[in-house]
Write a protein that holds these residues in place. Structure first.
Motif, PDB file in Angstrom:
ATOM      1  N   ASP A 205       4.173   7.296 -12.066  1.00  0.00           N
ATOM      2  CA  ASP A 205       4.539   6.184 -11.450  1.00  0.00           C
ATOM      3  C   ASP A 205       5.624   5.435 -11.359  1.00  0.00           C
ATOM      4  O   ASP A 205       5.840   4.579 -11.862  1.00  0.00           O
ATOM      5  CB  ASP A 205       3.231   5.262 -11.667  1.00  0.00           C
ATOM      6  CG  ASP A 205       3.115   4.028 -11.108  1.00  0.00           C
ATOM      7  OD1 ASP A 205       3.226   4.241  -9.794  1.00  0.00           O
ATOM      8  OD2 ASP A 205       2.500   2.980 -11.478  1.00  0.00           O
ATOM      9  N   TYR A 207       9.516   5.748  -8.727  1.00  0.00           N
ATOM     10  CA  TYR A 207      10.354   6.175  -7.767  1.00  0.00           C
ATOM     11  C   TYR A 207      11.808   6.560  -8.180  1.00  0.00           C
ATOM     12  O   TYR A 207      12.103   5.961  -9.060  1.00  0.00           O
ATOM     13  CB  TYR A 207      10.438   4.958  -6.549  1.00  0.00           C
ATOM     14  CG  TYR A 207       8.956   4.964  -5.783  1.00  0.00           C
ATOM     15  CD1 TYR A 207       8.781   5.284  -4.601  1.00  0.00           C
ATOM     16  CD2 TYR A 207       8.443   3.831  -6.346  1.00  0.00           C
ATOM     17  CE1 TYR A 207       7.441   4.856  -3.999  1.00  0.00           C
ATOM     18  CE2 TYR A 207       7.074   3.745  -5.661  1.00  0.00           C
ATOM     19  CZ  TYR A 207       6.800   4.140  -4.631  1.00  0.00           C
ATOM     20  OH  TYR A 207       5.685   3.705  -3.912  1.00  0.00           O
ATOM     21  N   PHE A 226      13.884  -2.619  -4.272  1.00  0.00           N
ATOM     22  CA  PHE A 226      12.981  -2.500  -5.435  1.00  0.00           C
ATOM     23  C   PHE A 226      13.016  -3.732  -6.167  1.00  0.00           C
ATOM     24  O   PHE A 226      12.049  -4.148  -6.871  1.00  0.00           O
ATOM     25  CB  PHE A 226      13.151  -1.116  -6.196  1.00  0.00           C
ATOM     26  CG  PHE A 226      12.408  -0.057  -5.600  1.00  0.00           C
ATOM     27  CD1 PHE A 226      11.196   0.196  -5.881  1.00  0.00           C
ATOM     28  CD2 PHE A 226      13.231   0.596  -4.664  1.00  0.00           C
ATOM     29  CE1 PHE A 226      10.559   1.490  -5.161  1.00  0.00           C
ATOM     30  CE2 PHE A 226      12.503   1.737  -3.877  1.00  0.00           C
ATOM     31  CZ  PHE A 226      11.285   2.194  -4.182  1.00  0.00           C
ATOM     32  N   ARG A 232       7.176  -2.319  -8.910  1.00  0.00           N
ATOM     33  CA  ARG A 232       7.467  -0.776  -8.767  1.00  0.00           C
ATOM     34  C   ARG A 232       8.595  -0.178  -9.431  1.00  0.00           C
ATOM     35  O   ARG A 232       9.695  -0.547  -9.179  1.00  0.00           O
ATOM     36  CB  ARG A 232       7.515  -0.453  -7.121  1.00  0.00           C
ATOM     37  CG  ARG A 232       6.148  -0.823  -6.484  1.00  0.00           C
ATOM     38  CD  ARG A 232       6.320  -0.658  -5.114  1.00  0.00           C
ATOM     39  NE  ARG A 232       5.048  -1.119  -4.491  1.00  0.00           N
ATOM     40  CZ  ARG A 232       4.618  -2.295  -4.263  1.00  0.00           C
ATOM     41  NH1 ARG A 232       5.124  -3.249  -4.589  1.00  0.00           N
ATOM     42  NH2 ARG A 232       3.390  -2.544  -3.507  1.00  0.00           N
ATOM     43  N   ASN A 253      12.698  -3.824 -13.102  1.00  0.00           N
ATOM     44  CA  ASN A 253      11.980  -2.593 -12.928  1.00  0.00           C
ATOM     45  C   ASN A 253      12.980  -1.490 -12.394  1.00  0.00           C
ATOM     46  O   ASN A 253      12.610  -0.487 -11.956  1.00  0.00           O
ATOM     47  CB  ASN A 253      11.100  -2.791 -11.699  1.00  0.00           C
ATOM     48  CG  ASN A 253      11.816  -3.495 -10.710  1.00  0.00           C
ATOM     49  OD1 ASN A 253      12.502  -4.300 -10.709  1.00  0.00           O
ATOM     50  ND2 ASN A 253      11.232  -3.288  -9.448  1.00  0.00           N
ATOM     51  N   GLU A 338       2.605   4.059   0.518  1.00  0.00           N
ATOM     52  CA  GLU A 338       1.542   3.776  -0.552  1.00  0.00           C
ATOM     53  C   GLU A 338       0.396   3.830   0.049  1.00  0.00           C
ATOM     54  O   GLU A 338      -0.621   4.398  -0.550  1.00  0.00           O
ATOM     55  CB  GLU A 338       1.850   2.524  -1.364  1.00  0.00           C
ATOM     56  CG  GLU A 338       3.119   2.636  -2.233  1.00  0.00           C
ATOM     57  CD  GLU A 338       3.552   1.320  -2.900  1.00  0.00           C
ATOM     58  OE1 GLU A 338       2.689   0.327  -2.671  1.00  0.00           O
ATOM     59  OE2 GLU A 338       4.156   1.462  -3.973  1.00  0.00           O
TER      60      GLU A 338
END
Length: 378
Positions: A205, A207, A226, A232, A253, A338
């Protein structure tokens, strides 16, 4: 027949092993008898294997002060330097060009094929972006640079007449060649060593983006998008001059890992949910490498990536495009990915990447040269 030809291969400069050097490597494998020429050769010993440890014939720039670290500063001398190579003893001349290599002098009894990674970007359609990113939009220095780029365009256009056949690394670059030189070009995609990237169907999970930190790569756009999404995880691999600026705009993140060796980078590519790519590239190797791992791409929909990634409007899609280099456009693409990610299968990503294997390049390029030589003989 081709193995009996006297062959010269001309490359811009030899300082590392990146996209254009991978093309050079395959050309030298096709022509082991070739002599290799370059403006400068500062390849470290551990990288010389891809040129089979050949002796490289270099230009006068090789001996100029600070050339090892500042050779690009000698760009104004490079047209003159490339014209000093005496290639009169060769039947076939292959130039690997993104700046001046195609400007070598050849005669009417020689065949000159130029594999073009791009016409000189900063002299043609990307001049204004180059000036803006270099802080050269105003002042005397700006006008001196503009005058030099004008002279470079004149020289670049003139030397296109010395090329018998152009080969482009993408249809995007073939259109650029048509625009600036008014010449058609065959499209032969560059080789990607896809066999070094193993398929992994179990994704984690997070990127991923991986790049040099230079302005046109637009890593800042990815980091900001992001950071705004917040929930994410993004992993950023790479380094460069504006690393501190990128870290300053990053949310909690976003994790920066710096430069990683290829073996470590591959592990992250295999496990990532998607690979994010925001640059306008002539071809774009990293999205192909990611697909070889079974990892989809979320990419800016312009340039060569439109030819390597299959969007959601295609059968067996391998990625999602965003239309503008803006935070909102990228965020929308992430949301769309997604929603639609179940349509993108790792096996389809892998199949798409295999189209760009080195064996395909060697076959297409050798066939093209054989046909060009036969056409010349008629």
């Amino acid at each position: 027949m081709l193995d009996r030809l006297r062959v010269a291969v001309v490359h811009e400069w030899l300082v590392d092993y990146s996209g254009s050097e991978r093309v050079l490597e395959q050309i030298l494998l096709l022509f082991p008898q070739a002599d290799l020429y370059a403006i400068v050769d500062f390849l470290p010993d551990e990288l010389r294997g891809f040129i089979q440890h050949r002796q490289v014939r270099t230009s006068l720039i090789q001996t100029l002060p600070f050339a090892k670290t500042k050779f690009r500063q000698y760009l104004p001398l490079m047209p003159l330097a490339i014209e000093q190579f005496d290639l009169s003893g060769y039947d076939l001349v292959i130039s690997s060009a993104h700046a001046v290599a195609k400007g070598v002098l050849t005669g009417p009894d020689q065949l000159h094929i130029s594999y073009v990674h791009s016409p000189i970007r900063y002299a043609w359609d990307m001049q204004h972006q180059y000036l803006r990113e270099s802080g050269l939009e105003k002042g005397l220095k700006s006008w001196l640079v503009r005058w030099f780029l004008h002279q470079m365009r004149l020289w670049d256009t003139r030397t296109a007449n010395g090329v018998d056949f152009f080969v482009a690394n993408s249809a995007f670059i073939a259109r650029r060649i048509q625009k600036v030189y008014r010449r058609s070009a065959a499209v032969i995609y560059p080789p990607v060593d896809v066999t070094n990237f193993d398929l992994c169907e179990q994704k984690e999970d997070f990127y991923l983006t991986a790049s040099r930190f230079v302005p046109y790569k637009r890593v800042d756009l990815i980091v900001e998008a992001f950071s705004q999404l917040g929930d994410r995880e993004l992993i950023v691999i790479g380094d460069g001059g504006n690393a501190k600026e990128l870290q300053a705009i990053a949310g909690k993140n976003v994790t920066f890992l710096g430069y990683l060796p290829p073996t470590e980078l591959r592990k992250y590519m295999q496990r990532a949910k998607a690979f994010v790519f925001a640059a306008e590239e002539d071809f774009g190797i990293t999205p192909v490498e990611a697909q070889a791992c079974g990892t989809p791409a979320i990419a800016y929909g312009k340039g060569g990536v439109l030819e390597t990634v299959r969007g959601l409007d295609c059968d067996r899609p391998t990625g999602v495009f965003f239309a503008e280099q803006s935070v909102e456009s990228l965020k929308s693409a992430i949301m769309l990915f997604e929603q639609e990610c179940d349509r993108i299968q790792p096996s389809n990503c892998r199949d798409r990447a295999m189209h760009f294997a080195p064996e395909r390049f060697q076959q297409e390029f050798s066939n093209f040269i054989a046909q060009a030589w036969a056409a010349r003989a008629r």
